[in-house]
Design a protein around this motif. Sequence first.
Motif: not given
Length: 285
Positions: A105-120
């Motif tokens: 739904t756009g960037l707002e989708y990620f609000r409050g979500k957990r995102i895994a990355t090697s580039y914190p």
Amino acid sequence: MEKLKIAIQKTGRLSEKSLQLLSECGIKVSNSDRKLRTEARNFPMEILFLRDDDIPQYVENGVADIGILGENEVWEKEKEVDEIEKLGFGNCRLSLAIPKDEEYTGLEYFRGKRIATSYPKILGKFFSKKGIDVKIEELGGSVEIATGIGLADGIFDIVSTGSTLIMNGLKEVEAIIKSEAVLIANKQLTPARRELLERLLFRIRAYKRGVESKYIVMNAPNSSIPRICAILPGMKSPSILPLAEEGWSSIHSVVQEDQFWDVIDALKDVEAQGILVMNIEKMIL
Ligand code: ATP
Ligand code: MG
């Protein structure tokens, strides 16, 4: 004699290309036994083979004078180094991806979500600029499996073709930033080493220009030379040599790779014939 110490990736996606670039610059390195350091045979240079993650730090503190690595690592490590020159290989992007069946739904989708990355750091900065709170799960590698095992809702990782994402049931939803291999340098090089770096850069630029250009040769009636000259960009004006056949000339010029097909199409319309196209090995301005 002073030597320029260069750090390149020991094994990985950039190692062969980094050695190849040095070889295109006429610098011979033998690393058959994969030692940690070796010397070039015909240039005052010492080569250190390291993990790409460690290169920014070693260039910052002067263990290495210069280094070749992905911009993504330079940005993530936030060390005090100079970015000297983009190298035109190791192209990729850093993207956000989510499970393929999720509706995006756009960037707002990620609000409050957990995102895994090697580039914190890169990711943290990006979302804080957008004013969106996310929870970043830092992983050293295998980020693409994080959603499948329930560790995260999405991932932020390097993408080049996207096939790894598809294989892991993910879809790319935002490409955040593009990266390629770069040459970085220590900020306090001695004058002697800076001069060696300038010599290396001169060669790198000649090679890059060559890769980006084509040499073209064609025959044309003399009457169409003015129209052909108007089409050809060239370094200076094109070279024009008379042919044995009266009233005809051979025209030589250099064309940028990205304009190449447009130029060829235009040339066909002005009676150019027998167009030859050749690779340029080095181009010195
Ligand atoms: P190291 O053991 O040196 O830490 P690594 O596993 O971190 O290696 P590689 O996977 O070899 O790193 O990638 C090195 C660099 O190549 C990346 O940081 C990136 O700049 C670039 N690169 C280009 N395309 C890709 C891709 N498809 N996947 C991963 N890296 C890519
Ligand atoms: Mg690494």
